[in-house]
Design a protein around this motif. Sequence first.
Motif, PDB file in Angstrom:
ATOM      1  N   PHE A  52       0.831  -1.197   0.000  1.00 13.86           N
ATOM      2  CA  PHE A  52       0.000   0.000   0.000  1.00 13.86           C
ATOM      3  C   PHE A  52       0.867   1.249   0.000  1.00 13.86           C
ATOM      4  N   VAL A  53       0.331   2.328  -0.539  1.00 14.97           N
ATOM      5  CA  VAL A  53       0.908   3.661  -0.371  1.00 14.97           C
ATOM      6  C   VAL A  53      -0.195   4.613   0.040  1.00 14.97           C
ATOM      7  N   ALA A  54       0.187   5.678   0.744  1.00 15.38           N
ATOM      8  CA  ALA A  54      -0.760   6.705   1.170  1.00 15.38           C
ATOM      9  C   ALA A  54      -0.073   8.062   1.063  1.00 15.38           C
ATOM     10  N   PRO A  55      -0.678   9.046   0.377  1.00 21.38           N
ATOM     11  CA  PRO A  55      -0.060  10.362   0.236  1.00 21.38           C
ATOM     12  C   PRO A  55      -0.432  11.278   1.395  1.00 21.38           C
ATOM     13  N   SER A  56       0.332  12.343   1.540  1.00 24.37           N
ATOM     14  CA  SER A  56       0.039  13.361   2.551  1.00 24.37           C
ATOM     15  C   SER A  56       0.561  14.701   2.059  1.00 24.37           C
ATOM     16  N   ASP A  57      -0.120  15.784   2.443  1.00 23.60           N
ATOM     17  CA  ASP A  57       0.380  17.114   2.099  1.00 23.60           C
ATOM     18  C   ASP A  57       0.982  17.821   3.303  1.00 23.60           C
ATOM     19  N   ASN A  58       1.052  17.101   4.450  1.00 21.99           N
ATOM     20  CA  ASN A  58       1.630  17.742   5.638  1.00 21.99           C
ATOM     21  C   ASN A  58       2.485  16.812   6.490  1.00 21.99           C
ATOM     22  N   GLY A  59       2.592  15.529   6.125  1.00 22.79           N
ATOM     23  CA  GLY A  59       3.411  14.592   6.876  1.00 22.79           C
ATOM     24  C   GLY A  59       2.778  14.075   8.142  1.00 22.79           C
ATOM     25  N   LYS A  60       1.587  14.575   8.472  1.00 21.95           N
ATOM     26  CA  LYS A  60       0.956  14.209   9.738  1.00 21.95           C
ATOM     27  C   LYS A  60      -0.305  13.376   9.541  1.00 21.95           C
ATOM     28  N   SER A  61      -1.083  13.710   8.525  1.00 21.94           N
ATOM     29  CA  SER A  61      -2.277  12.934   8.200  1.00 21.94           C
ATOM     30  C   SER A  61      -2.157  12.447   6.764  1.00 21.94           C
ATOM     31  N   GLY A  63      -3.585   9.673   3.450  1.00 17.96           N
ATOM     32  CA  GLY A  63      -4.662   8.904   2.882  1.00 17.96           C
ATOM     33  C   GLY A  63      -5.489   9.658   1.868  1.00 17.96           C
ATOM     34  N   PRO A  64      -6.426   8.902   1.259  1.00 19.82           N
ATOM     35  CA  PRO A  64      -6.672   7.472   1.490  1.00 19.82           C
ATOM     36  C   PRO A  64      -5.562   6.607   0.887  1.00 19.82           C
ATOM     37  N   SER A  65      -5.364   5.431   1.468  1.00 16.84           N
ATOM     38  CA  SER A  65      -4.337   4.524   0.985  1.00 16.84           C
ATOM     39  C   SER A  65      -4.860   3.739  -0.216  1.00 16.84           C
ATOM     40  N   SER A  66      -3.938   3.248  -1.034  1.00 20.87           N
ATOM     41  CA  SER A  66      -4.293   2.487  -2.216  1.00 20.87           C
ATOM     42  C   SER A  66      -3.320   1.337  -2.407  1.00 20.87           C
ATOM     43  N   VAL A  67      -3.801   0.280  -3.056  1.00 20.42           N
ATOM     44  CA  VAL A  67      -2.980  -0.901  -3.335  1.00 20.42           C
ATOM     45  C   VAL A  67      -2.165  -0.658  -4.595  1.00 20.42           C
ATOM     46  N   LEU A  68      -0.890  -0.983  -4.550  1.00 23.25           N
ATOM     47  CA  LEU A  68      -0.037  -0.860  -5.731  1.00 23.25           C
ATOM     48  C   LEU A  68      -0.058  -2.130  -6.571  1.00 23.25           C
ATOM     49  N   PHE A  69       0.100  -1.943  -7.887  1.00 25.29           N
ATOM     50  CA  PHE A  69       0.311  -3.036  -8.837  1.00 25.29           C
ATOM     51  C   PHE A  69      -0.828  -4.047  -8.824  1.00 25.29           C
ATOM     52  N   GLY A  70      -2.030  -3.561  -8.552  1.00 24.31           N
ATOM     53  CA  GLY A  70      -3.189  -4.435  -8.587  1.00 24.31           C
ATOM     54  C   GLY A  70      -3.164  -5.550  -7.570  1.00 24.31           C
ATOM     55  N   GLY A  71      -2.304  -5.419  -6.559  1.00 25.99           N
ATOM     56  CA  GLY A  71      -2.213  -6.445  -5.533  1.00 25.99           C
ATOM     57  C   GLY A  71      -1.407  -7.654  -5.949  1.00 25.99           C
ATOM     58  N   ILE A  72      -0.786  -7.603  -7.142  1.00 25.18           N
ATOM     59  CA  ILE A  72      -0.033  -8.755  -7.629  1.00 25.18           C
ATOM     60  C   ILE A  72       1.289  -8.896  -6.903  1.00 25.18           C
ATOM     61  N   GLU A  73       1.981  -7.774  -6.651  1.00 24.62           N
ATOM     62  CA  GLU A  73       3.258  -7.813  -5.954  1.00 24.62           C
ATOM     63  C   GLU A  73       3.028  -8.093  -4.465  1.00 24.62           C
ATOM     64  N   LYS A  74       3.798  -9.024  -3.918  1.00 26.59           N
ATOM     65  CA  LYS A  74       3.648  -9.428  -2.517  1.00 26.59           C
ATOM     66  C   LYS A  74       4.965  -9.241  -1.775  1.00 26.59           C
ATOM     67  N   THR A  75       4.876  -8.835  -0.520  1.00 29.35           N
ATOM     68  CA  THR A  75       6.069  -8.734   0.305  1.00 29.35           C
ATOM     69  C   THR A  75       5.750  -9.088   1.745  1.00 29.35           C
ATOM     70  N   PHE A  76       6.738  -9.626   2.459  1.00 27.03           N
ATOM     71  CA  PHE A  76       6.518 -10.027   3.851  1.00 27.03           C
ATOM     72  C   PHE A  76       7.191  -9.072   4.831  1.00 27.03           C
ATOM     73  N   VAL A  77       7.808  -7.994   4.328  1.00 28.65           N
ATOM     74  CA  VAL A  77       8.406  -6.969   5.189  1.00 28.65           C
ATOM     75  C   VAL A  77       8.021  -5.594   4.659  1.00 28.65           C
ATOM     76  N   THR A  78       8.249  -4.571   5.452  1.00 26.56           N
ATOM     77  CA  THR A  78       7.922  -3.209   5.044  1.00 26.56           C
ATOM     78  C   THR A  78       8.658  -2.840   3.764  1.00 26.56           C
ATOM     79  N   PRO A  79       7.961  -2.295   2.764  1.00 27.07           N
ATOM     80  CA  PRO A  79       8.662  -1.767   1.592  1.00 27.07           C
ATOM     81  C   PRO A  79       9.495  -0.549   1.996  1.00 27.07           C
ATOM     82  N   GLY A  80      10.636  -0.377   1.354  1.00 27.01           N
ATOM     83  CA  GLY A  80      11.501   0.758   1.651  1.00 27.01           C
ATOM     84  C   GLY A  80      11.271   1.885   0.666  1.00 27.01           C
ATOM     85  N   LEU A  81      10.792   3.027   1.154  1.00 28.98           N
ATOM     86  CA  LEU A  81      10.455   4.164   0.305  1.00 28.98           C
ATOM     87  C   LEU A  81      11.583   5.186   0.350  1.00 28.98           C
TER      88      LEU A  81
END
Length: 356
Positions: A52-61, A63-81
């Motif tokens: 998932f990714v979620a945008p912000s214009d202030n770093g504090k709040s 969303g809304p969050s959205s699924v990337l790549f149609g949910g096809i990509e899977k990971t078992f640890v936090t993605p590194g942004l």
Amino acid sequence: MHLTQYLVLLVLLSPNISLGSDTSPQTPSVAFLFSGNWLASFRANDATERIFVAPSDNGKSFGPSSVLFGGIEKTFVTPGLFALPSSPFTSSSATYWLFWVDSATGRIRFSQNLNGDRITWTAPANINNLDSTSDTPVATFDPDARSICVFFRGRTTTNIYYTCSSTGAPGSWPLSTQIPGVATNTGPTATAFVSNFGFNTPTANARTLVSFKANDATGRIFVLQSASAGPSFSTGATLVQPFCCTDFSPSIFSLIQPGTGNLLPHLFWVDRSSRRIRFAVSVDNGRTWAGPYDTSADTTKDQAWAAFGSPSGGPKPFGISFVCEYFISNDATNIIRSTCSSTGFPGSWPISTPIN
């Protein structure tokens, strides 16, 4: 093929599985590009392992969050942004990079957001066909090499590796290099430190700092400084054991101190005994550290992630007005929370709130 010719995938806007606040079994990664452009990434709080990714214009709040790549990509640890403005910083036109570990193969994969809209992403690709890990891959920018460098722990070893690319594009990542003489049982984090801040001109003052937890049960915290810009590491590089102890990966960032413009390495970790988030600051390139200091009274059950930035309408690109830290709640809800400070000083961190 030119970077911008790679297939761009439109993010499929799917709602998060949680109702109300976003949740995840692990702390999210957060990146700040410039005024009002923040992005958080995390994995699903269920067995789907979606990203998932979620945008912000202030770093504090967020969303809304959205699924990337149609949910096809899977990971078992936090993605590194990771975020970096385009030219003159590198030869890449991308703004955000997302690195994750493929659940099936352990290979490190990535995608780029080329235009800063935080919506369209390039087709996922392996950074190369060999490097793999079982922890979050983290990236930093080396101003001398003008390269993006990804650091990670080996999938079946305790060694720490890195690979650097001047463009960040598919096919540009060489086989990783091992940092000699160090080992860890969790993933490392890394930051570039420039004592005279200014990415436009390469400087001999640039160094890369890598933070990691001891490869034993002590929970000791180490910081390793690169032997030279580039980055390059040697067994003679200085190891600093500033503080003790933690059960999770410590997080190291070069934060622009609000109100001063000074770029100082900050080290964040979760105290083993209290589960409070603590931090320390270095003014001498990571050789010695002031602290430790507590942030808010919050507790957590995973590592803490920090980012600095400014809200929408603030000065661009480096007019920093506050520092935020991100973590998950210390209970079964796994709610993603944040607390922000206008100074980053002890006593300036309020009790956290959910990011949405």
